[in-house]
Design an enzyme around this catalytic site. Structure first.
Site, PDB file in Angstrom:
ATOM      1  N   PRO A  95      31.537  31.142  56.975  1.00  0.00           N
ATOM      2  CG  PRO A  95      29.451  30.828  57.982  1.00  0.00           C
ATOM      3  CD  PRO A  95      30.339  31.884  57.406  1.00  0.00           C
ATOM      4  CB  VAL A  96      33.625  25.866  55.325  1.00  0.00           C
ATOM      5  CG1 VAL A  96      34.821  26.760  55.107  1.00  0.00           C
ATOM      6  CG2 VAL A  96      33.776  25.038  56.577  1.00  0.00           C
ATOM      7  CG  LEU A 100      26.317  31.948  54.644  1.00  0.00           C
ATOM      8  CD1 LEU A 100      26.834  32.683  55.875  1.00  0.00           C
ATOM      9  CD2 LEU A 100      25.077  32.655  54.124  1.00  0.00           C
ATOM     10  CG  ASP A 146      26.995  29.247  45.639  1.00  0.00           C
ATOM     11  OD1 ASP A 146      25.766  29.397  45.532  1.00  0.00           O
ATOM     12  OD2 ASP A 146      27.536  28.645  46.584  1.00  0.00           O
TER      13      ASP A 146
HETATM   14  O1  PMV Z   1      26.261  26.390  48.131  1.00  0.00           O
HETATM   15  P1  PMV Z   1      24.911  26.328  48.773  1.00  0.00           P
HETATM   16  O2  PMV Z   1      24.828  25.426  49.937  1.00  0.00           O
HETATM   17  O3  PMV Z   1      24.287  27.675  48.942  1.00  0.00           O
HETATM   18  O4  PMV Z   1      23.926  25.563  47.740  1.00  0.00           O
HETATM   19  C1  PMV Z   1      23.795  25.940  46.452  1.00  0.00           C
HETATM   20  C2  PMV Z   1      22.391  25.768  46.034  1.00  0.00           C
HETATM   21  C3  PMV Z   1      21.991  24.434  45.424  1.00  0.00           C
HETATM   22  O5  PMV Z   1      20.889  24.757  44.590  1.00  0.00           O
HETATM   23  C4  PMV Z   1      21.549  23.468  46.501  1.00  0.00           C
HETATM   24  C5  PMV Z   1      23.094  23.787  44.596  1.00  0.00           C
HETATM   25  C6  PMV Z   1      23.461  24.556  43.343  1.00  0.00           C
HETATM   26  O6  PMV Z   1      24.512  24.245  42.772  1.00  0.00           O
HETATM   27  O7  PMV Z   1      22.719  25.442  42.912  1.00  0.00           O
END
Ligand code: PMV
Length: 318
Positions: A95-96, A100, A146
């Site tokens: 899901p966008v 995730l 990520d």
């Molecule tokens: O992409 P998400 O929604 O899992 O968020 C990443 C985590 C944050 O710490 C909020 C942002 C980041 O770049 O690390």
């Protein structure tokens, strides 16, 4: 050439990781981005992503388009000239705007697919770095967690600007992910936290420090398989994220439902405000937890696990 990349979930440390504190994340292979890249008889690089209504030639896409930028950056970094004629098809079950890692997974799968079809060898570090450049288009000021966890497909201990550390987990455990069904762009919550910090740096740096301390305690708990400790630390992390204003009524409802159903701990995960939360299943197992989350309004529930020796490269290019 088909390539895939998994989703991810942050166990500890989101937001504070943007300010140099550590974070822990694991891949989620139940969802994935899939890319099929093949040589084509039609001139140009044609990109089709039915999930977002995209069907266009690369040259027609704007400079800031993340998918087009992934392709352009890849070709430029590897000095591929002239551009080959390719057809690229992208699909995803992630899901966008839900925490995730959907954007990073598309980037990683696309880079692996392009490298595969053009027979170019890229290290994981190079793939992660290229995906990080695209994360900047998605998030503004990403920490890089990520693209790291999605590229390496292993539990990672991550500190911005440092080489990632892959963790070995002491004991298998199940966790359940509950989706509020509310899309919430990470860019917005990260921007709000930045404004809080700019207004009162000492106050919010102290909160980031406390989150960092939790993550440093969570690491040995994960490595030693101390699930009760992990759960307690998750609950504490959620309370600090509430202070940071990135939780929401819907997230708190799912977190409470998980705890009431016997979870060892639960917290929001990712940017917050909407998106997903995570709970560690206790002795009662994940089934009851998943049902409780659905009853409490989760629009989607994913049961996943972390294994002591999570096999590397289960998703790649083929
Ligand atoms: O992409 P998400 O929604 O899992 O968020 C990443 C985590 C944050 O710490 C909020 C942002 C980041 O770049 O690390």
């Amino acid at each position: 050439m088909k390539a895939a990349a998994p989703g991810k979930i942050i166990l500890f440390g989101e937001h504070a990781v943007v300010y140099g504190r550590p974070a822990l994340a694991v891949p989620v292979t139940q969802v994935s981005a899939q890319v099929d890249v093949s040589p084509s008889g039609r001139p140009g690089i044609w990109i089709e992503a039915p999930g977002i209504g995209l069907n266009a030639e690369l040259g027609a896409l704007p400079a800031a388009d993340p998918i087009a930028s992934t392709v352009r950056n890849f070709l430029a970094a590897l000095h591929v000239l002239p551009f080959p004629d390719l057809s690229v098809r992208i699909t995803s079950t992630i899901p966008v705007a839900s925490g995730l890692g959907s954007g990073a997974a598309v980037s990683v799968a696309l880079i692996r697919g392009l490298a595969g079809v053009l027979d170019l060898a890229l290290s994981d570090a190079q793939i992660s770095q290229q995906a990080f450049e695209i994360e900047k288009l998605h998030h503004g000021t990403p920490s890089g967690i990520d693209n790291s966890v999605i590229t390496y497909q292993k539990p990672v201990y991550f500190v911005k600007g440092h080489p990632i550390e892959v963790l070995s987990v002491g004991r298998a455990f199940q966790f359940v992910i509950g989706d509020t069904g509310i899309q919430a762009p990470t860019r917005d919550s990260v921007g709000d936290v930045r404004r809080l910090r700019e207004a009162e740096p000492a106050k919010w740096e102290a909160v980031f420090d406390r989150i960092g301390d939790l993550v440093r305690k969570a690491r040995p708990a994960l490595e030693n398989g101390d699930l009760a400790q992990l759960g307690t630390l998750m609950n504490e992390n959620h309370a600090l994220l509430q202070q940071l204003t990135v939780s929401s009524i819907a997230l708190d409802r799912l977190v409470d439902a998980a705890r009431n159903a016997g979870a060892l701990g639960a917290k929001l995960s990712g940017g917050g405000r909407g998106g997903n939360m995570i709970a560690i299943a206790g002795a009662a197992g994940a089934g009851g937890l998943a049902r409780a989350l659905s009853r409490a309004g989760a629009t989607r529930v994913i049961t996943s696990s972390v294994q002591p020796q999570s096999s590397r490269g289960s998703m790649g290019a083929s």
